[in-house]
Scaffold this motif. Structure first.
Motif, PDB file in Angstrom:
ATOM      1  N   PRO A 225       0.826  -1.205   0.000  1.00  0.00           N
ATOM      2  CA  PRO A 225       0.000   0.000   0.000  1.00  0.00           C
ATOM      3  C   PRO A 225       0.862   1.258   0.000  1.00  0.00           C
ATOM      4  O   PRO A 225       1.709   1.451   0.875  1.00  0.00           O
ATOM      5  N   ILE A 226       0.648   2.110  -0.985  1.00  0.00           N
ATOM      6  CA  ILE A 226       1.416   3.334  -1.155  1.00  0.00           C
ATOM      7  C   ILE A 226       0.498   4.521  -0.860  1.00  0.00           C
ATOM      8  O   ILE A 226      -0.540   4.679  -1.509  1.00  0.00           O
ATOM      9  N   SER A 227       0.853   5.325   0.125  1.00  0.00           N
ATOM     10  CA  SER A 227       0.040   6.500   0.483  1.00  0.00           C
ATOM     11  C   SER A 227      -1.424   6.112   0.645  1.00  0.00           C
ATOM     12  O   SER A 227      -2.325   6.759   0.105  1.00  0.00           O
ATOM     13  N   ALA A 228      -1.673   5.061   1.406  1.00  0.00           N
ATOM     14  CA  ALA A 228      -2.994   4.452   1.468  1.00  0.00           C
ATOM     15  C   ALA A 228      -3.730   4.796   2.752  1.00  0.00           C
ATOM     16  O   ALA A 228      -3.133   5.106   3.783  1.00  0.00           O
ATOM     17  N   ILE A 229      -5.058   4.700   2.670  1.00  0.00           N
ATOM     18  CA  ILE A 229      -5.943   4.949   3.804  1.00  0.00           C
ATOM     19  C   ILE A 229      -6.115   3.656   4.591  1.00  0.00           C
ATOM     20  O   ILE A 229      -6.245   2.580   4.017  1.00  0.00           O
TER      21      ILE A 229
END
Length: 661
Positions: A225-229
């Motif tokens: 997950p990249i820059s994920a919520i």
């Protein structure tokens, strides 16, 4: 890696030659399973990308989001090596499930999926298929429910979103049904895969990877997950304080297909009704909270985030990381100085190499040592990276820092000893964290500021902080901001620029094989930097009316004291020797939270106000760094603040960002 068009052209030709020769000359024995013979350490580009199988399937989700009486089917476009299928060799899958394949685009160049006349995918956005298909992986791009070629409705992180991707993982492992067309009855099975799946994606895409992992689905081996919520509430609110002047209904409307526009009014209404602008916690947010289900995660996690991401704010990665650690999940982390940026666009060569080895290890079982490398990579200065064996590093401990009134009116001190007294400020929604920090050594009516003296040695903060205040408001509503600031000159990535810390160049480099319709060559980037007089290193916000633990806001009683703890964003930052550390408490942080309905004046009870900060070496390190120093404006800060904000922030994030662009 090559850095010119001439070099990248030769690299692309070389990759193509390798693939063609491999197809013509290598025998089936050469493609034996990973553990036949000596253990391999790296997958090689021995399969033809030009001749790869390109197909689409529609997977039955078992849900009827659009209420048409039929189970929704989601489209999954597949690119996989043809030779492996002919040899009977099953391959693992790299999956990116996204709402952006037709509306908004993926990556720095906003690529969309494109199709031929028969509906087969021609361009799969990003480099994943170009690079990994020749190395023996299948790449699957899933259209979330209600987007592009999928049935159903967009519910912004809810069960329709998550089930869109989970159903595909189930199909890859023989547990779900799929069909050759959107409405047809011809079934299709995934006999070409071993079912081992890794999910990857930036922002909304990475958020879905988090959500699917939190279901515990069998067959999902790793997520990136990249820059994920990790909790959608924390995308829209900070402890009751609204972060944007809109809710998930706006985001749904921005990405859904024409068919979804026509049939998903009921879902849109639920998004509106379930996300009141009061900031109260509702069942809608419980459904979209993946952190609570971290104990179900079976997949390993390679997490990537920008420490200055003001779109998907960094509380999202901090609470997810902590929950994964608590539950013993295998994990790795990269933290950059950028905003909302993919690592392909700020550390390209190292990123592709590390991602390659990560997938080889997690999906192919290769013993390449990536699991024994340092857990964390941290960008300390633009393009300068350090590592930590674990993160936060060993020896990190929470130090409780106490604000105290200073000898100069309105400028307090920050130390370890409890103090008494009060500080008062009036909310001014026209001002931001940069305005406060630029005037830290001046008494102003809009903030309460507390500073150390110049540090005698470096002080490293690693992890999440929190600030507890006891505050009295003159009105029935109040918002609070707490900010930690490194006071001293530096060169940082210009995270508040439109590109959030990078500059896109004209030259291209190539990362895999290309076809006429899908190039593996992308524009290079460079760090966009700015000279600063201070750096905001962590911030947090809250609505004082949400001081109770039940998630419900209440009107304040003017003159009554309330105790509230603000969660500050995780970071990894070194305050250098000679700089000062500051804590600022104020009201509305312009452009980062919305103002309250009133204009309160707040009084802080300093005896019951403190900051808990994770420091390498804990309180002893803070004591050693501040021993003998006194708060002073004569350290290394500029003699006078410029009219332009000193931390390089010219304009904050737009009011309605898309969390994946």
């Amino acid at each position: 890696m090559p850095n010119s068009m001439r070099m990248t052209t030769w690299r692309s030709i070389a990759l193509t030659v390798v693939a063609v020769l491999a197809t013509a000359l290598l025998s089936p024995a050469a493609h034996a399973a990973p553990h036949d013979g000596p253990a391999p350490r790296e997958s090689r580009p021995v399969y033809s990308y030009t001749n790869a199988v390109r197909e689409s399937v529609w997977v039955d989700t078992g849900l009827d989001g659009d209420g048409d009486g039929h189970s929704d089917r989601v489209a999954a476009d597949i690119v996989r090596p043809r030779e492996a299928a002919l040899q009977g060799r099953k391959v693992p899958v790299i999956m990116d499930a996204s709402p952006y394949y037709s509306c908004c685009g993926r990556g720095n160049e906003s690529q969309l999926k494109t199709y031929d006349a028969d509906g087969r995918v021609v361009q799969m956005p990003l480099f994943y298929d170009n690079y990994f298909v020749p190395r023996g992986y299948a790449v699957v791009g899933v259209d979330l429910a209600g987007t592009n070629r999928s049935d159903g409705c967009v519910d912004v992180g809810g069960r329709f979103d998550v089930q869109s991707a989970k159903a595909v993982v189930d199909w890859l492992n023989g547990r779900a049904r799929a069909y050759t067309t959107r409405t047809g009855s011809t079934p299709v099975k995934a006999g070409w895969t071993d079912g081992k799946t890794g999910m990857i994606g930036k922002s909304w895409d990475g958020t879905i990877a988090n959500g699917v992992a939190a279901t515990g689905v069998e067959g999902l081996k790793t997520i990136v997950p990249i820059s994920a919520i990790s909790s959608w509430y924390d995308y829209y609110f900070a402890q009751g304080a609204p972060l944007y002047g809109s809710g998930p209904d706006w985001l749904s409307d921005a990405v859904e297909s024409d068919a979804a526009h026509a049939h998903c009014a009921a879902v849109q209404k639920k998004l509106v009704d379930g996300a009141p602008r009061t900031g109260d916690w509702t069942p809608l947010w419980t459904e979209r909270d993946y952190v609570k289900d971290a104990a179900k995660v079976r997949a390993s996690v390679f997490l990537v985030h920008g420490m200055q991401d003001l779109n998907v704010r960094t509380k999202n990665f901090g609470q997810w990381w902590d929950a994964l650690a608590k539950n013993g999940v295998q994990r790795k982390i990269w933290l950059s100085q950028t905003g909302h940026v993919d690592p392909f666009d700020y550390r390209r060569g190292a990123w592709v190499d590390t991602l390659h080895r990560w997938f080889d290890h997690e999906l192919l079982g290769y013993r390449n040592g990536v699991d024994r490398e340092p857990m964390a990579d941290i960008e300390r200065r633009p393009d300068q990276w350090v590592t930590s064996a674990v993160w936060p590093p060993r020896g990190t401990a929470t130090a409780t820092l106490r604000p105290a009134p200073g000898t100069r009116a309105g400028v307090g001190t920050l130390g370890l000893r409890p103090a008494h007294g009060t500080e008062t400020f009036t909310d001014d929604p026209k001002l931001s964290e940069t305005d406060w920090a630029a005037r830290i050594d001046t008494a102003t009516p809009d903030k309460a500021g507390f500073v150390t003296g110049p540090l005698r040695r470096d002080l490293r903060l690693s992890g999440s902080s929190e600030v507890t205040v006891r505050a009295t408001s003159t009105t029935t509503s109040a918002h609070l901001s707490a900010v930690l600031v490194d006071l001293g000159p530096d060169t940082i990535r210009d995270y508040a620029d439109a590109a959030e810390g990078i500059t896109t160049l004209a030259d291209r480099t190539c990362w895999g094989a290309s076809t006429a319709g899908d190039s593996a060559c992308y524009k290079e980037t460079a760090a966009k930097t700015t000279q600063v007089g201070f750096t905001v290193l962590s911030r947090g916000w809250a609505d004082l009316g949400h001081h109770t633990p039940d998630g419900k806001g209440r009107p304040l009683v003017p003159g009554k004291a309330y105790t509230l703890t603000l969660d500050l964003a995780p970071t990894d930052h070194v305050v250098p020797r000679g700089h000062r550390l500051a804590l600022i408490v104020a009201g509305t942080d312009k452009d980062l939270i919305d103002p309250p309905s009133t204009t309160p004046t707040l009084t802080l009870d300093l005896a019951h106000t403190s900051a808990r900060v994770p420091l390498a070496g804990g309180a002893a390190a803070f004591a050693g760094a501040t021993a003998g120093s006194t708060p002073s404006a004569t350290a290394v800060t500029p003699s006078a603040p410029a009219s332009r904000p000193l931390d390089g922030v010219r304009a904050q994030r737009p009011a309605h960002p898309l969390p994946g662009q």
